[in-house]
Design a protein around this motif. Structure first.
Motif, mmCIF file in Angstrom:
data_model
loop_
_atom_site.group_PDB
_atom_site.id
_atom_site.type_symbol
_atom_site.label_atom_id
_atom_site.label_comp_id
_atom_site.label_asym_id
_atom_site.label_seq_id
_atom_site.Cartn_x
_atom_site.Cartn_y
_atom_site.Cartn_z
ATOM 1 N N GLY A 1 -7.801 1.815 -1.115
ATOM 2 C CA GLY A 1 -7.617 0.341 -0.659
ATOM 3 C C GLY A 1 -6.024 0.027 -0.489
ATOM 4 O O GLY A 1 -5.850 -1.409 -0.449
ATOM 5 N N TRP A 2 -5.308 0.730 -0.707
ATOM 6 C CA TRP A 2 -3.865 0.267 -0.149
ATOM 7 C C TRP A 2 -3.477 1.140 1.178
ATOM 8 O O TRP A 2 -3.812 2.309 1.013
ATOM 9 N N TYR A 3 -2.447 0.300 1.784
ATOM 10 C CA TYR A 3 -2.054 0.914 2.945
ATOM 11 C C TYR A 3 -0.359 0.517 3.184
ATOM 12 O O TYR A 3 0.003 -0.296 2.594
ATOM 13 N N ALA A 4 0.016 1.419 4.092
ATOM 14 C CA ALA A 4 1.490 1.333 4.226
ATOM 15 C C ALA A 4 1.835 2.075 5.296
ATOM 16 O O ALA A 4 1.080 2.691 5.947
ATOM 17 N N PRO A 5 3.071 1.645 6.000
ATOM 18 C CA PRO A 5 3.584 2.381 7.146
ATOM 19 C C PRO A 5 3.935 3.761 7.031
ATOM 20 O O PRO A 5 3.989 3.961 5.729
ATOM 21 N N ARG A 6 3.707 4.531 8.034
ATOM 22 C CA ARG A 6 4.063 5.878 7.934
ATOM 23 C C ARG A 6 5.637 6.161 7.474
ATOM 24 O O ARG A 6 5.771 7.348 6.745
ATOM 25 N N ASP A 7 6.466 5.402 7.805
ATOM 26 C CA ASP A 7 8.046 5.639 7.410
ATOM 27 C C ASP A 7 8.212 4.987 5.843
ATOM 28 O O ASP A 7 9.348 4.958 5.396
ATOM 29 N N LEU A 8 7.204 4.842 5.107
ATOM 30 C CA LEU A 8 7.485 4.396 3.645
ATOM 31 C C LEU A 8 8.206 5.830 2.973
ATOM 32 O O LEU A 8 7.792 6.828 3.282
ATOM 33 N N PRO A 9 9.203 5.533 2.332
ATOM 34 C CA PRO A 9 10.149 6.758 1.670
ATOM 35 C C PRO A 9 8.841 7.598 0.932
ATOM 36 O O PRO A 9 8.194 6.941 0.322
ATOM 37 N N GLU A 10 9.008 8.819 1.113
ATOM 38 C CA GLU A 10 8.485 9.928 0.448
ATOM 39 C C GLU A 10 8.295 9.592 -0.942
ATOM 40 O O GLU A 10 7.450 10.042 -1.598
ATOM 41 N N GLU A 11 9.793 9.436 -1.598
ATOM 42 C CA GLU A 11 9.690 9.031 -3.058
ATOM 43 C C GLU A 11 8.815 7.954 -3.584
ATOM 44 O O GLU A 11 7.987 8.109 -4.561
ATOM 45 N N ARG B 1 -1.332 7.485 13.545
ATOM 46 C CA ARG B 1 0.130 8.322 13.172
ATOM 47 C C ARG B 1 1.130 7.400 12.961
ATOM 48 O O ARG B 1 2.271 7.922 12.196
ATOM 49 N N ARG B 2 1.225 5.930 13.006
ATOM 50 C CA ARG B 2 1.966 5.013 12.427
ATOM 51 C C ARG B 2 1.734 4.501 11.042
ATOM 52 O O ARG B 2 2.242 3.814 10.598
ATOM 53 N N SER B 3 0.842 4.893 10.290
ATOM 54 C CA SER B 3 0.190 4.442 8.982
ATOM 55 C C SER B 3 -0.094 5.607 8.151
ATOM 56 O O SER B 3 -0.107 6.624 8.516
ATOM 57 N N ARG B 4 -0.375 5.130 6.893
ATOM 58 C CA ARG B 4 -0.716 5.816 5.766
ATOM 59 C C ARG B 4 -1.549 5.232 4.915
ATOM 60 O O ARG B 4 -1.114 4.081 4.590
ATOM 61 N N ARG B 5 -2.613 5.754 4.020
ATOM 62 C CA ARG B 5 -3.286 5.271 2.982
ATOM 63 C C ARG B 5 -2.704 5.710 1.863
ATOM 64 O O ARG B 5 -2.617 7.152 1.618
#
Length: 206
Positions: free
Chosen positions: A49-59, A41-45
């Motif tokens: 092969g690339w990962y980011a936190p869930r709060d990375l800006p939608e843009e 829930r705190r992350s997103r793919r």
């Protein structure tokens, strides 16, 4: 040595908020840890092969979905929401010159927005994984503004050119038709809607 997944969020942020699987594996994480973290829930793919936190800006996420990084007015608007109103209807991204298959639209905040691609390897590498640097974004925005003004002026001239023959026909009908008054003139025509819009966009015909 295997690294505990509890550090994944901090380590990914140390890469600017976007990290590759290879980079994280080099730090000691296992593929199972990455898979579980990427589905959390705190992350997103992002892409494979690339990962980011869930709060990375939608843009930023939308730019990655389109195959690039934020650029031009979209990058400026992310830093200052009042900087560029065009960013509301378009998503400007920067891609290397070798890129391909750029989509026409991408989903952003529940709607499809048009993708405007800036093709430049140097610009693409000027900033971070989120977007181009500020100086590059300003230069791109100025170029886009000049192009938009030129396009609007061309549309205005084209609309006027299409209106002139009709005006001349009406003039001839009034001044040379049966029962015409030799001194009669036709009232000026209102600008066509397309021309009026173009004039407003370019701050007047030139």
């Amino acid at each position: 040595m295997t690294r505990s997944p509890i550090h994944l969020d901090t380590d990914i942020r140390s890469f600017g908020g976007i990290a590759s699987a290879a980079e994280l594996l080099d730090l000691g994480y296992t593929r199972d840890a990455l898979r579980l973290w990427g589905d959390g829930r705190r992350s997103r793919r992002l892409r494979r092969g690339w990962y980011a936190p869930r709060d990375l800006p939608e843009e930023v996420v939308a730019a990655w979905d389109a195959g690039g990084v934020l650029a031009c007015v979209s990058a400026l608007a992310l830093a200052d929401p009042g900087a560029a109103s065009r960013a509301l209807d378009e998503l400007h991204i920067c891609v290397p010159r070798t890129a391909s298959r750029i989509p026409r639209t991408v989903p952003l905040r529940g709607r499809a927005v048009r993708v405007v691609a800036h093709w430049s390897t140097a610009d693409h590498e000027s900033g971070t994984r989120r977007g181009v640097d500020a100086a590059t974004a300003v230069r791109q925005a100025r170029r886009c503004a000049r192009r938009a003004t030129a396009d609007a002026s061309a549309e205005c001239r084209s609309a006027l050119a299409g209106a002139e023959p009709q005006e001349r026909r009406e003039q001839r009908a009034v001044t040379s038709g049966p029962g015409a008054c030799p001194s009669a003139t036709t009232p000026p025509r209102a600008p066509r809607p397309a021309c009026a819009a173009a004039c407003r966009a370019s701050r007047g015909c030139r």
